[in-house]
Design a protein around this motif. Sequence first.
Motif, mmCIF file in Angstrom:
data_model
loop_
_atom_site.group_PDB
_atom_site.id
_atom_site.type_symbol
_atom_site.label_atom_id
_atom_site.label_comp_id
_atom_site.label_asym_id
_atom_site.label_seq_id
_atom_site.Cartn_x
_atom_site.Cartn_y
_atom_site.Cartn_z
ATOM 1 N N ALA A 1 16.615 -6.195 -15.553
ATOM 2 C CA ALA A 1 16.615 -5.326 -16.734
ATOM 3 C C ALA A 1 18.024 -5.303 -17.323
ATOM 4 N N VAL B 1 14.092 -7.405 -20.655
ATOM 5 C CA VAL B 1 13.767 -7.715 -19.265
ATOM 6 C C VAL B 1 13.572 -9.221 -19.123
ATOM 7 N N SER C 1 11.541 -3.217 -23.514
ATOM 8 C CA SER C 1 11.053 -1.851 -23.381
ATOM 9 C C SER C 1 11.532 -1.017 -24.550
ATOM 10 N N VAL D 1 14.486 4.095 -17.908
ATOM 11 C CA VAL D 1 13.578 2.950 -17.871
ATOM 12 C C VAL D 1 14.145 1.843 -16.981
ATOM 13 N N LYS D 2 15.436 1.630 -17.067
ATOM 14 C CA LYS D 2 16.080 0.596 -16.251
ATOM 15 C C LYS D 2 15.885 0.875 -14.760
ATOM 16 N N ILE E 1 12.226 0.226 -13.785
ATOM 17 C CA ILE E 1 11.932 -1.201 -13.623
ATOM 18 C C ILE E 1 12.518 -1.732 -12.325
ATOM 19 N N GLU E 2 13.805 -1.483 -12.114
ATOM 20 C CA GLU E 2 14.507 -2.098 -10.982
ATOM 21 C C GLU E 2 14.070 -1.539 -9.636
ATOM 22 N N ALA F 1 9.051 6.411 -18.937
ATOM 23 C CA ALA F 1 9.778 5.298 -18.331
ATOM 24 C C ALA F 1 8.877 4.293 -17.626
ATOM 25 N N GLY G 1 8.468 0.484 -18.962
ATOM 26 C CA GLY G 1 8.854 -0.633 -18.107
ATOM 27 C C GLY G 1 7.731 -1.630 -17.901
#
Length: 369
Positions: free
Chosen positions: A10, A41, A55, A64-65, A68-69, A103, A107
């Motif tokens: 991300a 992403v 995103s 959001v980061k 995702i991660e 989020a 994502g």
Amino acid sequence: MNTKIEHIEAIALRIPFTAGGKSDVGAWGDGDLKTVDSLVVKVTTDSGLVGWGESFGFTSIPAVKVAIEQIIAPLCIGRDPSQIEKLMLELQRKLHIFGRSGAIMFGLSAIDIALWDIAGKAAGQPVHQLLGGADAKALDCYASLIRYTDPDTVVANVERALGEGYRRLKLHEVELPAVQAARQRAGDDVEITLDVNCPWTVRQALDMAEKLRPYKLRWLEEPVWPPENFEGLARLRREAGIPIAAGENASTLMEFQQLLRAGAVDFVQPSPAKMGGITELRKVFALANAHNTSVMVHTFYDGPGLLASVHASAALGGADAVVEWRYFDQEAYLYGDAIVPKNGAIAVPQGPGLGIEPDPDVVRDYRLP
């Protein structure tokens, strides 16, 4: 042996922009905002194919980061990237307890778009071909202006957009003098839509609609708070005398089904970087078709989310397809000049996948730590 998802990254970007005048607090971001943030992403497979997604982010990007991660990516590593719908449904079911919006869904949307990019590259076809094919080589755009409030600044930016070939405009104003000034400058032949970002009760919206009718709006967008007040929107649609648009804040297919079943809108506006990516977006097109409602995809971004919207609109939108273009001048664009509209139209990419690759120099130079 099947290809597997090997890595997901991300990447937050911050790019300075100018907007032809001071932005007004409340439209999006802060007053006099000078940078725009986005979250892209990068999904890499063990065969070397790379897909890019985006995103919806802005000030929610840090959340959001992390989603995702730390939550979504570990569930994707090792999975078959070609089984997009199966994987996305599985992830929605596994993660629903953390919310069906915000989020997590943002994502998932980014990863879905990246997987469609990979699918197109694996097939050697553009995404619009995977969606059924598109005859159009370019789609009309509307210049989506930020909120200025000051009528003179609105007029200056209307003039600039008209001078660049746009014949469709979107305003984000909530005060009548700004709308009046835009219509007077544009004339009756230019299509104007008005997005007010959910400020009013139904009664207030009805009162405002009466005042707005003389300005011949193509649609009035998101006039009611809260945005999920579909019955209120439906009443407004029946009584306002102005076509109604909404949907960018809907996050699931069920919400779109409820919105359309309520007869709440003339134009439905799914935002692929928010509501599940291309997989869910194509279902909204089918739902809207069943309800005889036009789809105007929300695209207030300029990365893979915009490309996803262009491909879907070209393949599924028919003659009504129009693309939103975020009308301000960035210091750099993720795709350089390749996707910037020319004479009010945006090219439909013809390369495999999303059709255009991000500029690695832009990613390097504007990446946030």
